[in-house]
Motif scaffolding. Sequence first.
Motif, short mmCIF file in Angstrom:
data_model
loop_
_atom_site.label_atom_id
_atom_site.label_comp_id
_atom_site.label_asym_id
_atom_site.label_seq_id
_atom_site.Cartn_x
_atom_site.Cartn_y
_atom_site.Cartn_z
N GLU A 36 0.84 -1.20 0.00
CA GLU A 36 0.00 0.00 0.00
C GLU A 36 0.88 1.26 0.00
N TYR A 37 2.12 1.13 0.45
CA TYR A 37 3.10 2.22 0.50
C TYR A 37 2.62 3.43 1.30
N GLU A 38 1.87 3.18 2.35
CA GLU A 38 1.38 4.30 3.14
C GLU A 38 1.93 4.25 4.57
N VAL A 39 1.15 4.65 5.56
CA VAL A 39 1.69 4.85 6.92
C VAL A 39 2.38 3.60 7.46
N ASP A 40 1.75 2.44 7.32
CA ASP A 40 2.34 1.22 7.87
C ASP A 40 3.68 0.90 7.24
N TYR A 41 3.80 1.14 5.95
CA TYR A 41 5.04 0.85 5.24
C TYR A 41 6.18 1.73 5.74
N TRP A 42 5.92 3.00 5.91
CA TRP A 42 6.96 3.95 6.31
C TRP A 42 7.17 4.00 7.82
N ASP A 43 6.09 4.13 8.55
CA ASP A 43 6.20 4.47 9.96
C ASP A 43 5.44 3.55 10.90
N GLY A 44 5.03 2.39 10.39
CA GLY A 44 4.36 1.40 11.23
C GLY A 44 5.36 0.42 11.82
N ASP A 45 4.88 -0.75 12.14
CA ASP A 45 5.74 -1.80 12.68
C ASP A 45 6.77 -2.22 11.64
N TYR A 50 9.75 -0.07 6.85
CA TYR A 50 10.90 0.59 7.46
C TYR A 50 10.84 0.64 8.98
N GLY A 51 9.64 0.58 9.56
CA GLY A 51 9.54 0.63 11.00
C GLY A 51 9.84 2.00 11.59
N GLY A 52 9.59 3.03 10.80
CA GLY A 52 9.86 4.39 11.24
C GLY A 52 10.98 5.02 10.41
N TYR A 53 10.60 5.60 9.28
CA TYR A 53 11.57 6.18 8.35
C TYR A 53 11.64 7.68 8.63
N ARG A 54 12.56 8.07 9.49
CA ARG A 54 12.64 9.44 9.96
C ARG A 54 13.91 10.12 9.47
N LEU A 56 17.26 11.70 9.72
CA LEU A 56 18.41 11.71 10.63
C LEU A 56 19.47 12.61 10.02
N PRO A 57 19.76 13.73 10.67
CA PRO A 57 20.74 14.68 10.10
C PRO A 57 22.05 13.98 9.74
N GLY A 58 22.47 14.20 8.52
CA GLY A 58 23.75 13.67 8.07
C GLY A 58 23.72 12.27 7.49
N ARG A 59 22.63 11.53 7.69
CA ARG A 59 22.61 10.14 7.21
C ARG A 59 22.76 10.06 5.70
N TRP A 60 22.05 10.93 4.97
CA TRP A 60 22.11 10.89 3.52
C TRP A 60 23.15 11.84 2.92
N THR A 61 23.87 12.55 3.78
CA THR A 61 24.86 13.50 3.28
C THR A 61 25.95 12.85 2.43
N PRO A 62 26.55 11.71 2.86
CA PRO A 62 27.57 11.08 2.01
C PRO A 62 27.05 10.68 0.64
N GLY A 85 10.08 8.88 -2.34
CA GLY A 85 9.66 8.63 -0.97
C GLY A 85 9.50 9.92 -0.19
N LYS A 86 10.16 10.00 0.96
CA LYS A 86 10.11 11.21 1.79
C LYS A 86 11.13 12.27 1.35
N ALA A 87 11.85 11.97 0.28
CA ALA A 87 12.74 12.95 -0.37
C ALA A 87 13.85 13.46 0.53
N PHE A 88 14.32 12.64 1.46
CA PHE A 88 15.42 13.07 2.32
C PHE A 88 16.70 13.30 1.52
N LEU A 89 16.90 12.52 0.46
CA LEU A 89 18.10 12.71 -0.36
C LEU A 89 18.03 14.04 -1.10
N LEU A 90 16.88 14.39 -1.65
CA LEU A 90 16.75 15.68 -2.32
C LEU A 90 16.98 16.82 -1.33
#
Length: 221
Positions: A36-45, A50-54, A56-62, A85-90
């Motif tokens: 479904e690619y919605e809440v459960d997929y990203w931030d559910g169990d 992912y179990g919570g795709y939040r 994190l400063p610097g994680r995608w910087t490299p 996705g949540k566009a953290f890389l962008l």
Amino acid sequence: MGRLLDIVTPLHRMTKRDYIARMVDDKVTCMLKAKEYEVDYWDGDRRFGYGGYRYLPGRWTPVAQALIDTYGLTNESSVLDVGCGKAFLLYELKQLLPGLKIAGFDTSKHGLAEAKPEVRDYLFSYKAQDRYPYGDKSFDLVISLATFHNLRLFELETALQEVERVGKQAYVMLESYRNEQELFNLQCWALTAESFLDTAEWIWLYNHFGYNGDYEFIYME
């Protein structure tokens, strides 16, 4: 064919995975929920994704810095992220290059809504397997991370050709395997994958569909 790169693999290897536990945890039900690619997929169990795709400063910087260095990106460049996705890389790319022109799309309403406010206006809902709403060579670089293995084989032709069409340069990263153990691990772990191909098969497919961009594979080692 383009280059085989090693941009996301170091980040991928930082996560520990219990393959057997996922396989025996009512996996079919978990797959249906994950797709479904919605809440459960990203931030559910964790059993659903992912179990919570939040952020994190610097994680995608490299990864962002490696893309800048590899493709010579500047504040005058433009980048499209297919399946952002949540566009953290962008977001990280914009932190390093504030003038960079960005765009990204995904099918997940939750993912797009949870993007950082600074990049949210550059994102929209769209499918990777449809013809992209851009002219030829509209972007200096088109990227797609961990998305195309979620497409079926007959959907990959359009997706790969569209990446090639709208980008002056292209980079695609997806899941693959090199041996029976990695295939087993991948089959245990993957919740949303539709195309399970080894590296030789992916490269054959890239050539068959005329994809000439760069590529990377991540493995469940």
